[in-house]
Scaffold this motif. Sequence first.
Motif, short mmCIF file in Angstrom:
data_model
loop_
_atom_site.label_atom_id
_atom_site.label_comp_id
_atom_site.label_asym_id
_atom_site.label_seq_id
_atom_site.Cartn_x
_atom_site.Cartn_y
_atom_site.Cartn_z
N MET A 1 0.85 -1.16 0.00
CA MET A 1 0.00 0.00 0.00
C MET A 1 0.90 1.23 0.00
O MET A 1 1.79 1.36 0.82
N LEU A 2 0.62 2.14 -0.92
CA LEU A 2 1.44 3.34 -1.05
C LEU A 2 0.97 4.48 -0.15
O LEU A 2 1.75 5.29 0.32
N TRP A 3 -0.34 4.55 0.06
CA TRP A 3 -0.94 5.64 0.82
C TRP A 3 -2.32 5.20 1.26
O TRP A 3 -2.99 4.44 0.58
N GLN A 4 -2.73 5.64 2.43
CA GLN A 4 -4.11 5.40 2.87
C GLN A 4 -4.52 6.50 3.84
O GLN A 4 -3.69 7.14 4.45
N ALA A 5 -5.83 6.69 3.93
CA ALA A 5 -6.36 7.71 4.84
C ALA A 5 -7.77 7.31 5.23
O ALA A 5 -8.51 6.76 4.43
N ASP A 126 -15.18 3.86 4.90
CA ASP A 126 -14.23 3.90 6.01
C ASP A 126 -12.86 4.44 5.63
O ASP A 126 -12.17 5.01 6.46
N GLY A 127 -12.45 4.25 4.38
CA GLY A 127 -11.13 4.76 4.02
C GLY A 127 -10.80 4.60 2.56
O GLY A 127 -11.45 3.85 1.83
N LEU A 128 -9.78 5.35 2.14
CA LEU A 128 -9.25 5.31 0.77
C LEU A 128 -7.80 4.88 0.84
O LEU A 128 -7.12 5.09 1.84
N ALA A 129 -7.31 4.35 -0.28
CA ALA A 129 -5.91 3.97 -0.36
C ALA A 129 -5.46 4.00 -1.81
O ALA A 129 -6.28 3.96 -2.73
N LEU A 130 -4.18 4.10 -2.00
CA LEU A 130 -3.54 3.87 -3.29
C LEU A 130 -2.74 2.60 -3.14
O LEU A 130 -1.92 2.48 -2.22
N PRO A 145 -0.16 3.29 -9.55
CA PRO A 145 -1.01 2.80 -8.48
C PRO A 145 -2.49 2.90 -8.82
O PRO A 145 -2.87 3.58 -9.76
N PHE A 146 -3.29 2.19 -8.01
CA PHE A 146 -4.73 2.08 -8.23
C PHE A 146 -5.48 2.61 -7.01
O PHE A 146 -5.11 2.32 -5.87
N TRP A 147 -6.54 3.36 -7.27
CA TRP A 147 -7.39 3.83 -6.18
C TRP A 147 -8.16 2.65 -5.58
O TRP A 147 -8.63 1.77 -6.29
N SER A 148 -8.31 2.70 -4.28
CA SER A 148 -9.04 1.67 -3.55
C SER A 148 -9.84 2.36 -2.45
O SER A 148 -9.46 3.40 -1.94
N ARG A 149 -10.96 1.75 -2.12
CA ARG A 149 -11.75 2.21 -0.98
C ARG A 149 -12.28 0.99 -0.25
O ARG A 149 -12.38 -0.09 -0.82
N HIS A 150 -12.59 1.17 1.02
CA HIS A 150 -13.30 0.11 1.73
C HIS A 150 -14.42 0.74 2.55
O HIS A 150 -14.33 1.89 2.97
#
Length: 185
Positions: A1-5, A126-130, A145-150
Motif C-alpha cells: 500500500m502506497l498511501w491510505q487515509a 471507512d477509508g481510501l488507499a492507493l 497505483p490504483f485507487w481503492s476504498r473500503h
Amino acid sequence: MLWQAPFQQIVQGHKNEDLNGPWRLILLGDGSLTRHLQLLTGQPVQIELIGMEHQEVAGAKDPLEVSELAVPLIKRQVWLCCCGQKLAWAESWWNREQAAQNLLDKSLPIWRSLTIKRAELFREVDGLALVNESWLEQSFDCTGPFWSRHYRFFRNSKELTVIREVFSPALEMWLGASTNTKNLE
C-alpha cells in the motif's frame, strides 16, 4: 500500500482537493458502484466470481473493520466487468450465516442481492488507499497505483459486510484523470 487515509480525513479536506469531482463521487459516495459503472458505460455490469473461501478470523491485510464481523467468515472476490474489460476488483467479508442469507445468486452484484427484498441499508465509507500490486497491473493491463476504498454495509444498525474495491485506471475514459498521485505519496 502506497498511501491510505480514513474517510473523515478525506472529507475534511486533507487530499480531497487532489481528486477531481467525478472520482470523488465514485470513491467517497455512498451509491452503488455497479449502478454507477452501468450509468457511466451504458452497459450492464458482469460479475466474474473469483472465489468464495472460508476464513476463520480477520487477516493481517484485511481492513480493520473486518474484525468487527461475527466469525466464522466468508471472503468473496470478484471482478466487475463492463464493455469487455475489468473495471474493478472487489472483495467482501461476511459472517457465514449472513452470506448464506444474502448472497443467494453468486453471479449478482452485492447491491442487487441486498436490495432484492427492498430492505433498508446504510453504507459507510471507512477509508481510501492507493495500492500497487503486480497481479492488479496484469489484470487491468496497465501500471498502478490504483485507487481503492473500503466500506461497510449496515442493516438494522448492525454491520452486515465489509467491502474493499480497487479501481482500474480505465475508468478515466469516463471520469477523467483522477489526480496527480505523486501529491499523495
